[in-house]
Design an enzyme around this catalytic site. Structure first.
Site, PDB file in Angstrom:
ATOM      1  CD  GLN A  37      38.924  35.267  43.188  1.00 63.64           C
ATOM      2  OE1 GLN A  37      38.084  35.337  42.174  1.00 63.64           O
ATOM      3  NE2 GLN A  37      39.675  33.986  43.165  1.00 63.64           N
ATOM      4  CB  CYS A  38      34.728  40.440  47.884  1.00 68.31           C
ATOM      5  SG  CYS A  38      33.395  41.738  48.318  1.00 68.31           S
ATOM      6  N   GLY A  39      35.806  43.389  46.825  1.00 63.99           N
ATOM      7  CA  GLY A  39      36.201  44.629  47.303  1.00 63.99           C
ATOM      8  C   GLY A  39      36.445  45.212  48.698  1.00 63.99           C
ATOM      9  CB  THR A  41      38.843  40.494  49.951  1.00 63.90           C
ATOM     10  OG1 THR A  41      37.759  39.803  49.433  1.00 63.90           O
ATOM     11  CG2 THR A  41      39.664  39.587  50.838  1.00 63.90           C
TER      12      THR A  41
END
Length: 161
Positions: A37-39, A41
């Site tokens: 859930q990361c930019g 990803t």
């Protein structure tokens, strides 16, 4: 072959099996802390492309999910595996969730961060998708931050293969 300390480490895989780095002796390794859930990803796609492109020549990418940065990897092992498969078709080995910083950091990550420091000499991993490149002799040769896209590692990987 080198008897590098890297080959002494092991971790649980997402499927619960034991993952021994000694099994990758003689290969080029790209070890990455990941999050779903990361930019950053979408880098899963680039990492998998590298793995598919170079695996037969001796590259193995290993993902280590980590929830230490913004709680961006909250899922269970099965949830992480399903997410990676469904959204990015990840085919490279994935470890179970670990810490990469602090007193509870996985021993492999303690070793990696003490061996190859980041900007300004920092040992700490600053964010998700920090990448460590290890040569065929088990020596950590490079560290790349989150902003470095997997495709930018191609020339570094080709030099080591």
């Amino acid at each position: 072959m080198s008897d590098s300390p890297i080959y002494r480490f092991h971790a649980a895989a997402l499927d619960g099996r034991e993952m021994n780095l000694a099994d990758y002796r003689g290969q080029v390794l790209l070890i990455v802390n990941t999050a779903s859930q990361c930019g950053f990803t979408p880098q899963y796609a680039g990492l998998d492309q590298l793995y598919r492109q170079y695996h037969e020549r001796g590259l193995t990418v290993i993902g280590f999910p980590c929830n230490q940065f913004g709680q961006q990897e909250p899922g269970s092992a099965s949830e992480i595996g399903a997410f990676c498969q469904k959204n990015y078709g990840v085919s490279f080995p994935m470890a179970d969730k670990v810490d990469v910083n602090g007193p509870t950091a996985h021993p492999l990550w303690q070793y990696l961060t003490s061996t190859k420091r980041g900007f300004f000499g920092t040992r700490k991993v600053k964010w998700n998708f920090t990448k460590f490149l290890i040569n065929r002799d088990g020596r950590v040769v490079a560290r790349f931050g989150s902003l470095t896209k997997p495709e930018a590692l191609t020339r570094h990987i080709e030099k080591l293969l």
